[in-house]
Motif scaffolding. Structure first.
Motif, short mmCIF file in Angstrom:
data_model
loop_
_atom_site.label_atom_id
_atom_site.label_comp_id
_atom_site.label_asym_id
_atom_site.label_seq_id
_atom_site.Cartn_x
_atom_site.Cartn_y
_atom_site.Cartn_z
N GLY A 184 -10.55 15.71 39.65
CA GLY A 184 -11.18 16.96 40.53
C GLY A 184 -11.75 16.20 41.94
O GLY A 184 -12.18 17.22 42.72
N ARG A 187 -10.88 18.43 45.07
CA ARG A 187 -11.38 19.91 44.95
C ARG A 187 -12.74 19.94 45.15
O ARG A 187 -13.32 21.09 45.24
CB ARG A 187 -10.64 20.63 44.07
N ASP A 288 3.37 19.06 36.37
CA ASP A 288 2.37 19.47 37.18
C ASP A 288 2.67 20.87 37.66
O ASP A 288 1.83 21.68 38.32
CB ASP A 288 2.13 18.52 38.50
N SER A 289 3.74 21.68 37.11
CA SER A 289 3.89 23.02 37.63
C SER A 289 5.07 23.40 36.76
O SER A 289 5.70 22.89 35.85
CB SER A 289 4.62 22.98 39.14
N SER A 311 -0.78 18.99 34.07
CA SER A 311 -1.88 19.34 35.00
C SER A 311 -1.55 20.91 35.91
O SER A 311 -0.61 20.99 35.73
CB SER A 311 -2.04 18.14 35.89
N GLY A 312 -2.39 21.07 36.85
CA GLY A 312 -2.18 22.01 37.79
C GLY A 312 -2.88 23.25 37.33
O GLY A 312 -2.63 24.44 37.04
N ASP A 313 -4.41 23.20 37.95
CA ASP A 313 -5.42 24.41 37.71
C ASP A 313 -5.54 24.79 36.41
O ASP A 313 -5.66 25.76 35.91
CB ASP A 313 -4.74 25.56 38.55
N ASP A 315 -7.52 25.12 32.87
CA ASP A 315 -8.83 25.19 32.47
C ASP A 315 -8.85 25.45 31.00
O ASP A 315 -7.90 25.22 30.29
CB ASP A 315 -9.61 26.31 33.12
N GLU A 318 -6.75 28.12 29.54
CA GLU A 318 -5.33 27.82 29.52
C GLU A 318 -4.80 26.80 28.45
O GLU A 318 -3.84 26.72 27.81
CB GLU A 318 -4.85 27.37 30.86
N THR A 336 -9.28 21.39 39.85
CA THR A 336 -10.19 22.39 40.39
C THR A 336 -10.85 23.31 39.50
O THR A 336 -12.00 23.42 39.71
CB THR A 336 -8.99 23.41 41.09
N ARG A 337 -10.32 23.45 38.31
CA ARG A 337 -11.08 24.53 37.44
C ARG A 337 -12.29 23.54 36.89
O ARG A 337 -13.26 24.38 36.21
CB ARG A 337 -10.18 25.17 36.23
N THR A 340 -15.17 23.15 40.19
CA THR A 340 -15.70 24.41 40.74
C THR A 340 -15.76 25.48 39.90
O THR A 340 -15.61 25.42 38.56
CB THR A 340 -14.58 24.90 41.99
#
Length: 478
Positions: A184, A187, A288-289, A311-313, A315, A318, A336-337, A340
């Protein structure tokens, strides 16, 4: 020097001064506060109240939406701040130069010049689950000191508690067998926040962090893979993605590879061929995507013995969805999740002054008066561990099976308990989460633990509500 050149030089000097002004060091922490903490301290001095013995408690009125509990974190940094609290002569001059304190009593300045925190602090241990209205900590100190430290305490405890709670929820959903990595730093809301986020995440159950400084300072593992830019740069100059992988392994043998720069499946097929031919050993791949569910299943069929990281946002929701759908994922990079999200809205309120209980009575923001203790009871119902909390006064006695959670951690401005290791806090977090009711841990529509209010605290609340407000003419002093 021409006017334009002079103005240019002056602007450069001003810009450099502004840049330096936003570089934070520990000596700045005393001024890292809201203005009204200082104006109130000055007022307390003027009214002769600055040395009145005050008790403030840091609590959360309500949990962030979708949360059934919080994991307390940030105490170590809060205590370190309190122990080092000082005002330098330069800081005092800077305050005087603002022109805001022209009417402040002279004693205010001498108080700052000799300032140090001399109070006591009671707190729950880091890694402990807490619920609405339960104090994470209590500060007992001269009024001006207890007031002054509010901003910093809320800053570190609110943020680290948020990250720790997210990390604990992610670990709870992923399971003990999954590898969870804190990614993180880029972010987080500031460089300082990135260090706090890494610490909170590791203490709440994550395995390693990509933040090198945090890992070095905390004595923890650092972890990472590679960037898409390396693949693109070497593929463009050396000829192929496979050449990029080979080059990376030349310096970091067997390290996990990022395989979604171009075509995830084609990359996995190429790696499978290299592994089967004995040309390569591989400890993991990261995606990652894209469709993580489908891609992970296809990659697993091609690389059956290689751990797959995603990985990739990502949480906790998910992670739960991927697990329920049969994803072939062994670990997650969480960024990120994790660092933040909806803030922890901790508040810091006066509960007692010179032995007189006080409370805030505003609609929706009421606080309970008096110094309090949390009494926690662990039980077992139908072979399921249960947790029950009672919020009482410090004069209440624990009932059979209850454990008081608030402990004295600082006395007379000195830390009286050695700092806990990350591993110790991590174990407490895991045990605490495991003890929570299922409905408290669930992600969808969780129900928090209902905290019982002791009879003595209920009585004091009613008495404090209805006692007449004393109106006494004050005698200000300079």
């Amino acid at each position: 020097m021409t006017s334009s050149r002079w103005n240019g030089a002056e602007n450069t000097i001003l810009q450099e001064r502004e840049d330096r002004a936003l570089t934070l060091t520990e000596v700045d922490y005393s001024l890292l506060t809201d203005l009204y903490q200082l104006t109130m301290a000055a007022c307390y001095v003027g009214e002769g109240l600055e040395q009145s013995q005050a008790s403030f408690e840091l609590t959360v009125r309500r949990l962030p939406q979708g949360f059934g509990y919080l994991i307390a974190m940030g105490l170590a940094q809060a205590l370190e701040y309190l122990e080092k609290l000082r005002f330098s002569p330069e800081q005092i001059v800077a305050l005087q130069a603002t022109g805001l304190f022209q009417q402040a009593p002279k004693q205010f300045w001498s108080l700052l010049a000799e300032a140090e925190f001399t109070g006591d602090v009671w707190a729950v241990r880091e890694g402990t689950a807490i619920f609405p209205h339960e104090p994470l900590l209590r500060v007992e100190a001269p009024l001006w000191q207890a007031q002054l430290v509010e901003t910093y305490l809320l800053n570190t405890i609110n943020y680290q508690t948020l990250v720790a709670t997210r990390a604990a929820r992610m670990r709870d959903v992923a399971g003990a067998e999954a590898t969870l990595l804190e990614f993180g730093t880029r972010r987080a809301f500031s460089p300082q926040a990135s260090l706090w986020a890494a610490r909170a995440a590791l203490a709440a159950g994550l395995d390693a962090t990509s933040n090198v400084l945090a890992a070095v300072r905390l004595g923890q593992k650092t972890s990472g893979t590679m960037a898409h830019s390396l693949v693109m740069a070497l593929a463009a100059t050396a000829g192929s993605e496979a050449d990029a992988f080979t080059a990376f392994h030349r310096y970091f043998p067997g390290a996990p590879l990022l395989i979604d720069t171009y075509d995830t499946i084609a990359a996995a097929q190429s790696l499978a061929e290299s592994i089967h031919s004995g040309k390569m050993q591989l400890t993991g791949v990261r995606i990652d995507s894209g469709d993580l569910l489908t891609l992970s299943q296809q990659v697993r069929s091609l690389l059956p013995g290689v751990p797959i990281f995603a990985s990739g946002d990502v949480d906790e929701w998910e992670i739960a969805r991927l697990k329920a759908s049969g994803a072939c994922i062994d670990g997650y990079g969480l960024g990120t999740r994790l660092v933040t999200g909806a803030p922890v809205n901790g508040v810091y309120k006066l509960v007692e002054i010179d032995g007189i209980p006080v409370m805030k009575e505003s609609s929706g923001k009421m606080t309970y008066p008096g110094r309090k203790q949390i009494f926690r009871h662990y039980g077992e119902t139908l072979h399921v561990t249960s947790l029950r909390d009672r919020l009482g006064l410090i004069t209440d006695n624990p009932r059979s099976g209850e454990q008081p959670l608030l402990e004295m951690v600082m006395q007379g401005g000195k830390i009286i308990q050695p700092p806990e290791a990350i591993a110790q806090i991590r174990q407490r977090t895991a045990a605490t989460v495991e003890s929570l009711p299922t409905q408290c841990r669930q992600l969808d529509n969780p129900t928090t633990v209902e905290v019982q209010i002791s009879a003595a605290l209920q009585e004091l609340t009613e008495t404090t509500k209805h006692q007449p407000r004393r109106i006494v003419a004050s005698e200000g002093r300079s």
